[in-house]
Design a protein around this motif. Structure first.
Motif, short mmCIF file in Angstrom:
data_model
loop_
_atom_site.label_atom_id
_atom_site.label_comp_id
_atom_site.label_asym_id
_atom_site.label_seq_id
_atom_site.Cartn_x
_atom_site.Cartn_y
_atom_site.Cartn_z
N ILE A 99 0.86 -1.18 0.00
CA ILE A 99 0.00 0.00 0.00
C ILE A 99 0.90 1.23 0.00
CG2 ILE A 99 -1.79 1.25 1.26
CD1 ILE A 99 -2.74 -1.40 2.38
N THR A 100 0.77 2.07 -1.01
CA THR A 100 1.72 3.16 -1.20
C THR A 100 1.52 4.31 -0.23
OG1 THR A 100 0.31 4.24 -2.86
CG2 THR A 100 1.93 2.61 -3.65
N SER A 101 0.38 4.39 0.45
CA SER A 101 0.16 5.45 1.43
C SER A 101 -0.68 4.94 2.57
CB SER A 101 -0.51 6.68 0.79
OG SER A 101 -0.68 7.70 1.74
N ALA A 102 0.00 4.43 3.61
CA ALA A 102 -0.71 3.95 4.80
C ALA A 102 -1.04 5.09 5.75
CB ALA A 102 0.14 2.90 5.52
N VAL B 162 4.85 4.95 4.26
CA VAL B 162 4.59 6.26 4.87
C VAL B 162 5.71 7.21 4.44
CG1 VAL B 162 3.37 5.31 6.86
CG2 VAL B 162 5.84 5.65 6.98
N PRO B 163 5.46 8.53 4.46
CA PRO B 163 6.51 9.47 4.08
C PRO B 163 7.72 9.36 5.01
CG PRO B 163 4.36 10.55 4.17
CD PRO B 163 4.19 9.20 4.77
N ASN B 164 8.88 9.60 4.47
CA ASN B 164 10.09 9.58 5.29
C ASN B 164 10.06 10.67 6.35
OD1 ASN B 164 11.62 7.44 3.90
ND2 ASN B 164 11.54 8.84 2.16
N GLY C 203 -4.80 9.95 13.82
CA GLY C 203 -5.31 8.72 13.21
C GLY C 203 -4.21 7.70 12.97
N TRP C 204 -3.02 8.19 12.61
CA TRP C 204 -1.89 7.28 12.40
C TRP C 204 -1.47 6.62 13.71
CZ3 TRP C 204 0.58 4.28 9.34
CH2 TRP C 204 1.88 3.88 9.63
N GLU C 205 -1.42 7.39 14.78
CA GLU C 205 -1.06 6.82 16.08
C GLU C 205 -2.06 5.76 16.51
OE1 GLU C 205 -0.74 10.10 18.73
OE2 GLU C 205 1.11 10.88 17.83
N LYS C 206 -3.34 6.03 16.27
CA LYS C 206 -4.37 5.04 16.60
C LYS C 206 -4.18 3.77 15.78
CE LYS C 206 -8.30 3.45 18.20
NZ LYS C 206 -8.37 2.22 17.39
N PHE C 207 -3.83 3.94 14.52
CA PHE C 207 -3.61 2.79 13.65
C PHE C 207 -2.43 1.96 14.16
CE2 PHE C 207 -1.36 1.05 9.90
CZ PHE C 207 -2.34 0.18 9.45
N PRO D 170 -6.57 7.79 5.25
CA PRO D 170 -7.66 6.98 5.80
C PRO D 170 -7.97 5.75 4.96
CG PRO D 170 -8.22 9.31 5.93
CD PRO D 170 -6.95 9.22 5.14
N ILE D 171 -7.96 5.88 3.64
CA ILE D 171 -8.28 4.73 2.79
C ILE D 171 -7.19 3.68 2.91
CG2 ILE D 171 -8.50 3.98 0.40
CD1 ILE D 171 -9.98 6.55 -0.20
N GLY D 172 -5.92 4.09 2.90
CA GLY D 172 -4.83 3.14 3.04
C GLY D 172 -4.89 2.39 4.36
N GLN D 173 -5.19 3.10 5.45
CA GLN D 173 -5.29 2.46 6.75
C GLN D 173 -6.45 1.48 6.81
OE1 GLN D 173 -5.36 5.45 9.84
NE2 GLN D 173 -3.57 6.49 9.01
N SER D 174 -7.58 1.86 6.24
CA SER D 174 -8.75 1.00 6.30
C SER D 174 -8.53 -0.29 5.51
CB SER D 174 -9.98 1.74 5.76
OG SER D 174 -11.15 0.98 5.93
N VAL D 175 -7.96 -0.17 4.32
CA VAL D 175 -7.67 -1.37 3.53
C VAL D 175 -6.67 -2.25 4.27
CG1 VAL D 175 -6.58 -2.19 1.41
CG2 VAL D 175 -8.23 -0.31 1.31
#
Length: 469
Positions: free
Chosen positions: A50-53, A76-78, A94-98, A56-61
């Motif tokens: 997944i090119t962008s985790a 994720v971006p460097n 949202g990223w921290e929650k993920f 929101p869409i990347g995390q959900s998938v």
């Protein structure tokens, strides 16, 4: 040969003046009720890249793929976005929650918050054994029980007959691993840094997928990164800075996915299978005022993938373009807006631009401004932000798109294009109707340029033409 294109996927650009439908402005109180996510039948865990985790869409998938038993490499971006950019705090939250969900293994149930994927209702979790681990079923047994190239199986045999029975029941739902226990999420998840504009980093991400999970590398590449640039053509040509934003838009929206696709092709070709899923938008069918550069970069990428599909079909590599409605992409990715020009103000220009529609929507979500007088995206200086949407609105917004990606990803005969949602289908049909009407109106002019073998002009209305058509 690739799957034949439908009329939706082959429609040529048109001079249609039909304006895109404005996005809905009512934040739902709860996510839409959709069927439980369905996955194509398969026997072994697949590996998603997944090119962008961070989106929101990347995390959900990623969440649903991990819950299903697959492996996921999330990019994720460097360097994370600056907290000075509006909306970044919510994005990073949202990223921290993920990441917390990854560490917990997802065993507490559906996650909450931005990008958790909770908008897909009715999902059935695998049964759990006495230790609280999730269990899934199995399709066909692996040949002689061989392990994958990574040297480890994602599932371990279950000794208890009762647990095997539970696993078999779960396997009827998701088709992976009868009577086996899935490894924790964190053992099937790998985070890698990625700047899609760097060919080397794209190649490194692909190599990481193979090194971490074996099996010949990524089975499904999901390209879901992108940005939106608001501004008319004249506004984007007003200064050196705005002109550079145009080039940056193509670097991110076109060359980024192209570099990832190029990097993954050798491994997919070598193993004789693979699926590339591209998150696009219906604006790549329509043309949208105020989003010319975003549309152009999207059209370029869609055309690239249409041509590539024919080239890689002999290697059993499939390509699917998923096209949700305009607001799905615009409200879940970074937005940049250049200063507006007075020549395109609503007082002088009757055609509403995407800047006014999205800016007014964001104002109303935050309780300020109005549709007629939006405050956001209309400043005197270039603005950059991540839309601040309530978590439940994000979940509702992306639910249909995530559901489509999960159902298509890894399918043996996936669609070349998939329009998501009733409104998107209706909008594309309207555009195709306009194209067809214009074609019929000028068909005589189009055919009048044909020259027969004797050098005579062919009448576009002759009987031979009527027979051919």
């Amino acid at each position: 040969m690739p799957r034949s294109r439908s009329s939706v996927s082959t429609a040529p650009p048109s001079a249609s003046t039909t304006a895109p439908h404005p996005p809905s402005t009512n934040a739902p109180s709860s996510a839409p009720l959709l069927p439980a996510p369905t996955f194509p039948p398969h026997t072994l865990p697949r590996t998603w890249l997944i090119t962008s985790a961070l989106t929101p869409i990347g995390q959900s998938v990623a969440r649903h793929a991990l819950r299903h038993g697959d492996n996921v490499v999330g990019c994720v971006p460097n360097y994370l976005p600056s907290v000075d950019i509006p909306g970044v705090e919510e994005l990073l939250g949202g990223w921290e929650k993920f990441e917390e969900d990854i560490e917990r293994g997802g065993l507490e149930g559906k996650g909450e918050g931005r990008g958790s994927g909770a908008g897909i209702e009715g999902i059935e979790h695998g049964e759990r054994n006495a230790g609280g681990e999730e269990m899934v079923g199995e399709g066909e047994e692996d040949a002689e029980g061989e392990e994958d190239d990574g040297g480890e199986e994602n599932c371990e045999d279950v000794e208890s007959e009762a647990e095997k029975t539970k696993g078999a029941a779960a396997g009827q739902r998701n088709g992976v691993g009868k009577g086996k226990v899935m490894k924790p999420w964190k053992e099937r998840w790998k985070k890698v840094g990625l700047d899609g504009r760097s060919v080397g980093q794209c190649q490194a991400a692909v190599a990481e997928a193979q090194a971490s999970f074996g099996g010949g590398g990524a089975d499904i590449l999901f390209c879901c990164d992108g940005e939106a640039l608001f501004g008319t053509v004249e506004e984007l040509a007003a200064s050196v800075r705005t002109q550079s934003l145009v080039r940056e838009q193509f670097e991110t929206n076109f060359y980024g996915p192209v570099n990832c696709i190029r990097a993954v092709l050798p491994s997919m070709r070598k193993k004789g299978s693979g699926h590339i899923v591209l998150l696009s938008s219906i604006i790549n069918h329509l043309g949208t005022p105020g989003l010319a550069t975003t549309c152009a970069s999207g059209w370029a990428l869609d055309g690239f993938c249409d041509s590539l599909a024919y080239e890689v079909a002999p290697f059993n590599i499939k390509i699917s373009i998923v096209q949700p409605s305009m607001e799905v992409n615009l409200l879940t990715h970074k937005i940049t807006a250049v200063p507006p020009s007075e020549h395109y103000s609503p007082d002088l220009n009757s055609i509403p631009t995407s800047r006014e529609m999205i800016g007014g929507l964001l104002d109303r979500i935050e309780g300020s401004g109005s549709r007629r007088d939006p405050r956001k995206l209309t400043g005197e200086h270039t603005e950059c932000l991540y839309p601040r949407l309530p978590a439940e609105m994000v979940e509702s917004l992306i639910a249909e798109t995530v559901h489509a990606v999960l159902a298509i990803g890894g399918h043996d005969n996936p669609p070349a294009r998939h329009i998501v949602g009733f409104e998107g289908v209706a909008t594309v049909k309207e555009k195709l109707k306009t194209v067809s009407e214009e074609l019929e109106e000028f068909v005589a002019v189009s055919c009048a340029v044909d020259i027969d073998q004797e050098g005579q002009a062919v009448n576009g209305q002759d009987e031979s033409l009527d027979e051919d058509t």
